[in-house]
Design a protein around this motif. Structure first.
Motif, PDB file in Angstrom:
ATOM      1  N   ARG A   9     -15.367   0.140 -31.515  1.00  0.00           N
ATOM      2  CA  ARG A   9     -14.314  -0.307 -32.419  1.00  0.00           C
ATOM      3  C   ARG A   9     -14.805  -1.446 -33.311  1.00  0.00           C
ATOM      4  O   ARG A   9     -15.624  -2.269 -32.902  1.00  0.00           O
ATOM      5  CB  ARG A   9     -13.102  -0.812 -31.627  1.00  0.00           C
ATOM      6  N   ASN A  13     -13.091   9.858 -36.403  1.00  0.00           N
ATOM      7  CA  ASN A  13     -11.669  10.164 -36.356  1.00  0.00           C
ATOM      8  C   ASN A  13     -11.188  10.498 -34.951  1.00  0.00           C
ATOM      9  O   ASN A  13     -10.012  10.780 -34.751  1.00  0.00           O
ATOM     10  CB  ASN A  13     -11.360  11.349 -37.279  1.00  0.00           C
ATOM     11  N   ARG A  35     -10.569   0.215 -35.706  1.00  0.00           N
ATOM     12  CA  ARG A  35     -11.028   1.546 -36.099  1.00  0.00           C
ATOM     13  C   ARG A  35     -12.260   1.927 -35.295  1.00  0.00           C
ATOM     14  O   ARG A  35     -13.105   1.075 -34.994  1.00  0.00           O
ATOM     15  CB  ARG A  35     -11.358   1.572 -37.590  1.00  0.00           C
ATOM     16  N   TRP A  36     -12.378   3.214 -34.981  1.00  0.00           N
ATOM     17  CA  TRP A  36     -13.547   3.691 -34.262  1.00  0.00           C
ATOM     18  C   TRP A  36     -14.689   3.944 -35.241  1.00  0.00           C
ATOM     19  O   TRP A  36     -14.515   4.614 -36.257  1.00  0.00           O
ATOM     20  CB  TRP A  36     -13.235   4.978 -33.496  1.00  0.00           C
ATOM     21  N   SER A  58     -17.670   6.376 -39.798  1.00  0.00           N
ATOM     22  CA  SER A  58     -16.383   6.278 -39.136  1.00  0.00           C
ATOM     23  C   SER A  58     -16.184   7.469 -38.217  1.00  0.00           C
ATOM     24  O   SER A  58     -16.785   8.525 -38.407  1.00  0.00           O
ATOM     25  CB  SER A  58     -15.258   6.230 -40.166  1.00  0.00           C
TER      26      SER A  58
END
Length: 335
Positions: free
Chosen positions: A186, A135, A191-192, A133
């Motif tokens: 994404r 942020n 979410r990235w 992931s």
């Protein structure tokens, strides 16, 4: 306790650091100093092999990988039952790989209370990929304090648009002087995520795009061959790492670091194959069905309360081996 696999990855990361130090200004690349710090973190967290690899990227938030050349053999997800859980679980995450190049040999899945969703796939020291992931929004610069100015020699980060991944926006992120390329994209929930190639033979953008397109998103709890019993509180687990070979005999290694008291820790190790010789009288081990499992004190880089024999025995007695049949494997913490 066998540490050959941990030493191998440490050696690979060391080689990469030395390469970057030869090609970059002394203080120019933040990710190099981050890796130095990461190696110290790794010595404190004996199980966190892939977590250290993620530290390599410094300001690039990344993670790890899974399997080879065709749709990857997917680890069976352990159903969590009921509403989606929000609490962390060892070796749990919401992303995993679906495709990797044919030459990937091993895959590490790592977990820490603040660093889930991390996997590392290794083909060679100059050919590794990480998934995780992110942020940071690649469309904007990180927040800066008022009056901020770049320091001389600060790492130069470049962000450029990339082809869409599964119809969603994506960006290339690179750091001048560092042999890595990150593709940030994404997932279906917005979410990235991040896939990064590390090493001179891992920067092919077509391969990175294909890896990213195959990433699987969901709720995954990785089953392992040795679990801790249900009386173990999650707060006692500091870090966990599970490495598997992609093809061949199906070898694996598991390492879990648990807290005894204060900074004193015990490392639980398990591996396929025969129990290796170890001169340490403090460890407790057992073996059977082509695998072994141990508990032993772990001494970090500094003063630490002594781990007693009774501490080691207490943690060894919590271990539940499940045998080589993968259908019997369970999560690190048995529900």
């Amino acid at each position: 306790m066998s540490r050959d696999w941990e030493a191998e990855l440490s050696s690979q990361l060391e080689e990469l650091v030395m390469s970057e130090e030869r090609s970059a200004p002394v203080s120019a690349v933040d990710s190099v100093s981050a890796l130095r710090r990461g190696r110290k973190v790794r010595r404190r967290r004996a199980a966190a092999t892939a977590g250290v690899a993620a530290v390599l990227l410094g300001s690039l938030t990344v993670g790890l990988l899974q399997s080879g050349g065709r749709p990857a053999p997917v680890q069976p997800a352990v159903p969590t039952g009921g509403p989606a859980r929000t609490d962390p679980s060892p070796l749990a995450g919401h992303v995993r790989f679906g495709w990797l190049p044919d030459d990937v040999a091993t895959v590490d899945t790592s977990w820490g209370p603040h660093s889930s969703d991390q996997q590392l796939a290794t083909a060679a020291s100059d050919r590794q990929w990480m998934l995780g992931s992110s942020n940071e929004d690649p469309r904007t610069d990180p927040p800066r304090p008022p009056g901020w100015q770049p320091e001389p020699g600060e790492a130069e980060i470049t962000r450029t648009p990339a082809p869409a991944v599964n119809g969603r926006e994506a960006f290339w992120v690179s750091v001048k002087g560092v042999t890595l390329m990150e593709l940030r994209f994404r997932d279906q929930d917005g979410r990235w995520l991040s896939v990064s190639g590390m090493g001179s033979r891992a920067l092919d953008k077509d391969i990175l795009s294909r890896i990213a397109a195959g990433v699987q998103v969901g709720r995954y709890v990785l089953p392992v061959p040795v679990s801790l019993d249900a009386s173990t509180p999650l707060s006692s687990v500091i870090a966990a790492d599970f490495r598997r070979t992609v093809r061949g005999a199906g070898g694996w290694q598991l390492s879990v670091q648990v807290s005894v008291r204060d900074n004193a820790t015990v490392v639980i190790s398990a591996e396929s194959g025969s129990l290796p010789a170890d001169p340490s009288p403090a460890r407790q081990c057992a073996s059977g069905e082509g695998m072994w499992w141990c508990a032993a004190p772990f001494w970090p880089d500094g003063p630490s309360p002594k781990v007693s024999e009774s501490d080691v025995k207490a943690w060894f007695d919590r271990l539940n081996p499940h045998g080589p049949d993968e259908s019997t494997w369970r999560p690190v913490l048995v529900p």
